[in-house]
Write a protein that holds these residues in place. Structure first.
Motif, short mmCIF file in Angstrom:
data_model
loop_
_atom_site.label_atom_id
_atom_site.label_comp_id
_atom_site.label_asym_id
_atom_site.label_seq_id
_atom_site.Cartn_x
_atom_site.Cartn_y
_atom_site.Cartn_z
N ARG A 387 -4.51 -21.38 -1.01
CA ARG A 387 -3.49 -20.34 -0.79
C ARG A 387 -2.14 -20.78 -1.34
O ARG A 387 -1.43 -20.01 -2.00
CB ARG A 387 -3.37 -20.02 0.70
N ALA A 388 -1.78 -22.04 -1.10
CA ALA A 388 -0.51 -22.55 -1.63
C ALA A 388 -0.52 -22.53 -3.15
O ALA A 388 0.48 -22.16 -3.79
CB ALA A 388 -0.26 -23.95 -1.11
N ASP A 389 -1.63 -22.92 -3.76
CA ASP A 389 -1.71 -22.95 -5.22
C ASP A 389 -1.61 -21.55 -5.81
O ASP A 389 -0.89 -21.32 -6.80
CB ASP A 389 -3.03 -23.59 -5.66
N THR A 392 1.92 -20.08 -5.29
CA THR A 392 2.87 -20.79 -6.15
C THR A 392 2.86 -20.18 -7.54
O THR A 392 3.92 -19.97 -8.15
CB THR A 392 2.53 -22.28 -6.23
N GLU A 395 4.46 -16.72 -7.41
CA GLU A 395 5.92 -16.82 -7.35
C GLU A 395 6.50 -17.16 -8.72
O GLU A 395 7.49 -16.58 -9.15
CB GLU A 395 6.36 -17.89 -6.35
N TYR A 407 6.35 -14.54 -1.87
CA TYR A 407 5.34 -15.51 -2.30
C TYR A 407 5.72 -16.93 -1.88
O TYR A 407 4.88 -17.71 -1.42
CB TYR A 407 5.15 -15.44 -3.81
N VAL A 411 3.68 -19.76 0.45
CA VAL A 411 3.44 -21.15 0.05
C VAL A 411 3.93 -22.10 1.13
O VAL A 411 3.23 -23.06 1.51
CB VAL A 411 4.14 -21.45 -1.29
N SER A 414 1.57 -22.28 4.14
CA SER A 414 0.36 -23.07 3.94
C SER A 414 0.67 -24.56 3.82
O SER A 414 -0.08 -25.40 4.33
CB SER A 414 -0.39 -22.58 2.69
N ARG A 415 1.75 -24.91 3.18
CA ARG A 415 2.11 -26.34 3.10
C ARG A 415 2.45 -26.89 4.47
O ARG A 415 2.12 -28.05 4.78
CB ARG A 415 3.27 -26.52 2.13
#
Length: 439
Positions: A387-389, A392, A395, A407, A411, A414-415
């Motif tokens: 999800r973070a990838d 990212t 965004e 977005y 990120v 999730s981080r």
């Protein structure tokens, strides 16, 4: 020395960009003369200062961060009292500069400045006080400003008007006209004998902010009509709520007409499809704006996006039902995600598919699957990494502040889940060194 007008000319032609303006570099020189008896304070929300023989008139007052600087810059120009101030509308980057002037008036025994605004500004301030927590959350997300706190106290206007009124002070005669566009409480200032038009946020050197996904209703059709009216006034100097002045009758007419055309084409196409029975999904993915408009230096979708304007037009005329009967009484999002995970082999299979979609360049689809993976298993680290990838990348590719903010917030969520920190901590780390907007 290059004047702010020279700089603005280069930005309009595309020879320069607006970086120096947005960094605040221009404020170190104080007030800038921009026309006959008017000075500009180039803050995030611009302020225009009109000295008269009977006192100073302000059009807009800026935000809290620069209120002291505005007062200092004004005093370097004149020691006259501020007699009146006009709010172009009630957004907080335009109405929080009166504090130092009010305090000064009390300390020096002057009459307190008279603040003039459209009558709906009062309702806006009341609503802001009722929804303070919500406004804090959505603006933290929109501007990636995790420590932002929404204000609870406001400088209410002393005088309000409903349609139009006139400010007469000394040799200044300023006609105020109400219109709806980004807000329902706008006050446009037209000074015919000087050819000066203060348009507030009807023009902001970007694609019109008529679709903001996290804010209340905007009025694209009325906005376009107002732009056409302003284009026909024959103004010689256009002073916007954000961005640089525009000088010259023909250039102003072109600028405002182009912005009107952008909104008109969105409005017309959306209504045509609505009248033909199209769903929101069909409309959002069909309606478009001519590329030649979006490539203009003053109409690029850097803040808002035409796609979001389409959704706001739908909301205006069509309500919240999007044409998908499954969404009328939708299941909980996490329940739907768990069912999809079960039939596909688990949340990590959803995450893997999101990663594959991202690699294929199907970024929007990847976003759906990445979100479903974490909805299905909120504590799954693989799902959160994907999800973070995915967000990212979304965004990075998004043109507008609106999209980037949403977005980036995803990120950070999730981080934070991966690291066991809070969203606020993660966002603070992500936004270090970035410009923090006012609201």
């Amino acid at each position: 020395m290059t004047t702010i007008i020279d700089y603005a000319d280069k930005v309009w032609t595309g020879e320069a960009d607006t970086a120096a303006y947005h960094r605040g570099d221009l404020r170190k020189d104080g007030l800038h003369p921009v026309g006959d008896g008017v000075y500009m304070w180039p803050a995030f929300g611009n302020v225009y200062v009109f000295p008269t023989s009977a006192g100073i008139v302000l059009y807009d007052t800026g935000d809290r961060r620069t209120a002291g600087e505005l007062h200092t810059a004004t005093r370097q120009m004149s020691e006259q009292p501020v007699a009146a101030a006009v709010y172009s509308h009630g957004h907080i980057d335009h109405v929080f500069g009166m504090g130092p002037f009010d305090s000064e008036a009390e300390h020096r025994g002057w009459a307190r400045p008279t603040v003039i605004a459209h009558e709906a500004v009062v309702d806006r301030f009341n609503r802001y006080r009722q929804t303070r927590g919500y406004n804090a959350v959505i603006n933290q997300r929109q501007f990636q400003a995790p420590t932002l706190q929404w204000p609870s106290e406001y400088r209410y206007p002393d005088c309000t008007f409903s349609d139009r009124t006139t400010v007469d002070l000394g040799e200044l005669r300023m006609e105020l006209h109400h219109a709806r566009g980004e807000t329902d409480d706008a006050a446009i200032a037209w000074i015919p004998d000087r050819g000066i038009l203060c348009c507030g946020d009807f023009f902001i050197w970007a694609s019109p902010n008529a679709g903001n996904p996290q804010k209340v209703q905007r009025y694209a059709h009325e906005w376009a009509q107002t732009l056409r009216w302003m284009a026909g006034l024959g103004a010689e100097i256009l002073l916007p709520g954000h961005g640089l002045p525009i000088v010259g009758v023909d250039r102003i007419r072109t600028t405002l007409s182009d912005a009107a055309q952008l909104l008109e084409t969105l409005h017309c196409q959306t209504l045509q499809m609505m009248n033909a029975g199209a769903s929101l999904d069909e409309i959002v993915h069909t309606v478009s704006v001519p590329d030649e408009l979006l490539h203009k230096p003053y109409l690029q979708p850097s803040y808002d996006e035409p796609e979001f304007v389409v959704r706001n037009i739908w909301r205006r005329y069509g309500g919240w039902y999007d044409g998908n009967p499954a969404n009328l009484k939708a299941a909980r999002r996490d329940e739907l995600a768990r069912e999809l995970a079960e039939i596909s082999g688990g949340a990590e299979r959803l995450a893997d598919h999101a990663r594959d979609l991202l690699a294929r360049g199907e970024h929007r689809l990847a976003g759906h699957f990445a979100q479903m993976a974490t909805d299905a298993e909120p504590n799954n680290p693989i799902a959160h990494q994907v999800r973070a990838d995915v967000f990212t990348r979304l965004e990075r590719d998004a043109p507008s502040t609106m999209a980037k903010g949403v977005y980036a917030w995803a990120v950070a969520e999730s981080r934070a889940a991966l690291e066991g920190t809070t969203r606020t901590t993660e966002l603070r780390a992500m936004t270090t060194g970035r410009t923090q907007w006012a609201f």
